[in-house]
Design a protein around this motif. Structure first.
Motif, PDB file in Angstrom:
ATOM      1  N   GLU A   1       8.143  -1.438   5.860  1.00 50.56           N
ATOM      2  CA  GLU A   1       9.016  -1.343   4.687  1.00 50.56           C
ATOM      3  C   GLU A   1      10.487  -1.445   5.088  1.00 50.56           C
ATOM      4  O   GLU A   1      11.270  -2.134   4.431  1.00 50.56           O
ATOM      5  CB  GLU A   1       8.750  -0.029   3.941  1.00 50.56           C
TER       6      GLU A   1
ATOM      7  N   ASP B   1      13.223  -7.140   3.719  1.00 52.60           N
ATOM      8  CA  ASP B   1      14.605  -7.247   3.261  1.00 52.60           C
ATOM      9  C   ASP B   1      14.690  -7.338   1.742  1.00 52.60           C
ATOM     10  O   ASP B   1      13.681  -7.263   1.040  1.00 52.60           O
ATOM     11  CB  ASP B   1      15.325  -8.384   3.988  1.00 52.60           C
TER      12      ASP B   1
ATOM     13  N   GLN C   1      17.586  -3.186   2.702  1.00 57.46           N
ATOM     14  CA  GLN C   1      17.460  -2.545   1.387  1.00 57.46           C
ATOM     15  C   GLN C   1      18.455  -1.387   1.252  1.00 57.46           C
ATOM     16  O   GLN C   1      18.635  -0.593   2.174  1.00 57.46           O
ATOM     17  CB  GLN C   1      16.040  -2.015   1.182  1.00 57.46           C
TER      18      GLN C   1
ATOM     19  N   ARG D   1      18.311   1.449  -0.158  1.00 56.79           N
ATOM     20  CA  ARG D   1      17.852   2.834   0.057  1.00 56.79           C
ATOM     21  C   ARG D   1      17.886   3.200   1.536  1.00 56.79           C
ATOM     22  O   ARG D   1      18.104   4.358   1.880  1.00 56.79           O
ATOM     23  CB  ARG D   1      16.458   3.065  -0.538  1.00 56.79           C
TER      24      ARG D   1
ATOM     25  N   ARG E   1       6.372 -10.600  -7.608  1.00 57.84           N
ATOM     26  CA  ARG E   1       7.481 -10.847  -6.683  1.00 57.84           C
ATOM     27  C   ARG E   1       8.250 -12.126  -6.977  1.00 57.84           C
ATOM     28  O   ARG E   1       9.442 -12.207  -6.705  1.00 57.84           O
ATOM     29  CB  ARG E   1       7.002 -10.851  -5.236  1.00 57.84           C
TER      30      ARG E   1
ATOM     31  N   PHE F   1       9.586  -7.136  -5.829  1.00 56.22           N
ATOM     32  CA  PHE F   1       8.710  -7.102  -4.663  1.00 56.22           C
ATOM     33  C   PHE F   1       8.508  -5.654  -4.229  1.00 56.22           C
ATOM     34  O   PHE F   1       9.457  -4.963  -3.865  1.00 56.22           O
ATOM     35  CB  PHE F   1       9.328  -7.909  -3.519  1.00 56.22           C
TER      36      PHE F   1
ATOM     37  N   SER G   1       7.588  -2.877  -1.774  1.00 51.17           N
ATOM     38  CA  SER G   1       7.514  -2.798  -0.311  1.00 51.17           C
ATOM     39  C   SER G   1       6.922  -1.490   0.185  1.00 51.17           C
ATOM     40  O   SER G   1       6.674  -1.346   1.377  1.00 51.17           O
ATOM     41  CB  SER G   1       8.901  -3.008   0.304  1.00 51.17           C
TER      42      SER G   1
ATOM     43  N   PHE H   1      10.514  -0.780  -4.820  1.00 53.27           N
ATOM     44  CA  PHE H   1      10.747  -2.221  -4.804  1.00 53.27           C
ATOM     45  C   PHE H   1      11.999  -2.536  -3.990  1.00 53.27           C
ATOM     46  O   PHE H   1      12.907  -1.706  -3.905  1.00 53.27           O
ATOM     47  CB  PHE H   1      10.900  -2.739  -6.241  1.00 53.27           C
ATOM     48  N   VAL H   2      12.041  -3.733  -3.421  1.00 46.87           N
ATOM     49  CA  VAL H   2      13.194  -4.078  -2.579  1.00 46.87           C
ATOM     50  C   VAL H   2      14.472  -4.227  -3.397  1.00 46.87           C
ATOM     51  O   VAL H   2      15.573  -4.191  -2.849  1.00 46.87           O
ATOM     52  CB  VAL H   2      12.952  -5.356  -1.732  1.00 46.87           C
TER      53      VAL H   2
END
Lengths: 399, 399
Positions: A242, A246, A262, A264, B40, B123, B125, B138-139
């Motif tokens: 994860e 990207d 990402q 987060r 996605r 997407f 992840s 999600f990304v």
């Protein structure tokens, strides 16, 4: 120039036009080869700001051959210091190290090589050879033939599989968070703490190291960038997958580029920096607009010479950057190759065979050392501030 | 609708909005779930023209629930025939099969589900769950929580690693070259040979199969496309790596898309088709403007249920397409899941645990069968024209 007339009618292809590839190309041209460099990226790479600690092999082109002045290419610091998480200095010693940025050094080498035989946007995906020549195939449809090919195309080199099908990337168990921040943008007190040192903070199962490198515009202190790598453990499995996925949903195998990590994970990085690192060190991490990720893996090809083809630098052997010797290793491979060729009376295949054993040994010894350094930092918690065994160096600590 | 009131206040997330995901979403909505689908890709996928052989599970939504007429979604052929490389018919039998195209079937399912709760460009992840709910990350930075999540995100599903960290793609030793060609663009004699059959040519260590599917505009014969898969052995190693390196220098792990296969490999494909396949069959391959590659690998997760999370279709188990049952398997997983939920009195975790064993068994039996079929074709040379064991089917040959 050394051996100018040794290979007056020979041709060479260098795959990969970064620092190792350009150093190789310059040295081969000095031996008389007609050299073409093929670089996969489509245009010059001014944006790559990451730092390089200069070692003697890295700079040898400039000290022995170039008319450019090495002093124009680097910054320096006078100390190595360790700050504990409170910011207290737990170790400090005088130690002169010099640094460049990837872009500064690349542009200097390219200025010496020129762009006439430097081909952007050419990705080599395979090659074949017979007794007389080697032919490289590019995804553009182009092919190129020469008497010698040198693959200097980095840790993801597709050529490595030809040399050693068993050489696979082995994940180390940790990643490097990297970034650069304008030194002048930091709080003045923070600048004062960091400006003349390599600075470390060691915490359980982790450490960070940072130093000031040239900015893209000049060597002036006003343009300098603080450059760092923070080593953080991430177990293989969903958590790593994860982290490496990207913002577009692509999963990196060796890196996630600036701006693509990402949000987060960037948020978590900044919070962790503030909670765990010395305040001045945390300031740099928190201020990084686009931190990026390097997946730290070990890979070593058991061969570097295959007939008329040579594999050098990270393409041949890549590992963790704790010795700051990756670029130096590529340059050392290139210089040794040039020396083997210069004494081979034009027999390229013999020169490569003669060149290979010492470089394999150098790879092996560097890899073992940086793996041990990494294990000390990330898993054994024995990265002791000031331990001379932890010094940078291609041939050994501080060497 | 079945069990309309079973889950009146429950929510479900479906990750992956292709045929398996949409079938799942429709069935969950019929059970009362508030369903959101996250896909996605950034926009509707009209371009994917690949063919799907219809099996009872695949079409069950249309035969049992939808107001749309299945007859509007498929073409059919009346025969199965084997042509030898000279073009001679070596086997021919009456056998009715029906086909759709991915785009035709996808649009029909999406028309039933609607687009209000269908989210493009998301997407997934990673995910976490506790006793009460599951949260998907999600990304894009988005997160979504629900009572149930179903991962129908295909062979590259990042979720699989959570269910079974050991489930890795194992390369089969061969690839599928795929493509579609307008039937009407072919020589009239070629059209006549191919228009009402599944056509095979078997050659040493290889075979090709092709059949006519609906065009993107209509079911009219004038719009039909010949759709094929040619199975060709490529040893793992540099040869495979180079084939999978696309025109941009990226290396595919499961496919190389139309227009991205290197020209030299497309040229080789066309020459090989002309040299090795029945003339009518070769005509189709040679006429393909953008043939593309599917890497044939086997992967099977040992788990499909994990608390409130389910893994279905190719995300759970993917293999070689010889039984033409991949889409049917995803639909069967979805129907079985809905049935387990409908009899679970609202206990989602128990329903998933109860659902899992039979689906694992179905995956296992399908995987074993298609691996055996593939080995017969590519390595043992025992793909005998007309052998009933080689028929399509999810539950067994012709079943």
């Amino acid at each position: 120039m050394t051996g100018q007339s040794t290979y007056p009618s020979a041709s060479a292809i260098v795959v990969g036009g970064s620092i190792g590839g350009l150093t190789t190309a310059l040295l081969l041209r000095d031996l008389g080869f007609h050299v073409d460099v093929f670089e996969r990226t489509a245009s010059p790479l001014d944006g790559r700001g990451s730092g390089i600690v200069l070692q003697p092999d890295t700079v040898r082109w400039f000290t022995e051959r170039s008319s450019q002045d090495l002093a124009d290419l680097h910054t320096a610091t006078a100390y190595v210091q360790y700050l504990d998480p409170s910011g207290a200095v737990v170790h400090r010693e005088p130690a002169l190290w010099t640094y460049t940025s990837w872009g500064t050094f690349y542009r200097a080498l390219l200025a010496d090589f020129g762009t006439e035989h430097y081909h952007y946007g050419e990705f080599a995906s395979g090659f074949d050879q017979d007794a007389d020549s080697v032919t490289v195939r590019f995804v553009s449809g182009r092919t190129a033939s020469a008497d010698l090919v040198v693959f200097a195309d980095g840790i993801t080199s597709p050529a490595r599989e030809y040399f050693d099908p068993e050489a696979k990337l082995a994940y180390s168990g940790y990643v490097g968070w990297r970034g650069t921040v304008a030194l002048g943008s930091l709080d003045p007190a923070t600048q004062e703490v960091l400006r003349d040192s390599i600075t470390y903070t060691v915490i359980p199962h982790s450490h960070i190291t940072m130093y000031p490198i040239p900015g893209e515009q000049s060597l002036d202190e006003a343009d300098r960038l603080m450059n760092y790598v923070w080593y953080r453990n991430v177990p293989a499995g969903p958590q790593l997958s994860e982290l490496l996925t990207d913002k577009r949903g692509f999963t990196g195998s060796v890196s996630v580029h600036p701006g693509q990590v990402q949000d987060r994970f960037v948020d978590e990085l900044r919070a962790a920096a503030r909670a765990q690192l010395a305040p001045a060190v945390a300031d740099v991490v928190v201020a990084t607009e686009q931190p990026y990720l390097q997946v730290l893996s070990d890979v070593r090809s058991s061969r570097m010479a295959l007939g008329r083809a040579a594999l050098i630098g990270d393409a041949a052997c890549a590992s963790r950057p704790h010795a700051a010797a990756g670029t130096a290793k590529a340059a050392a491979d290139a210089w040794a190759l040039a020396e083997a060729l210069s004494t081979a009376s034009g027999d390229i295949v013999s020169a490569l065979a003669k060149w290979e054993p010492a470089q394999l040994q150098l790879s092996d010894s560097l890899l073992r050392r940086v793996v041990d350094m990494g294990e000390r930092s990330q898993f054994r918690n024995t990265w002791t501030p000031g331990d001379p065994d932890l010094r940078f160096g291609l041939y050994g600590p501080g060497l």
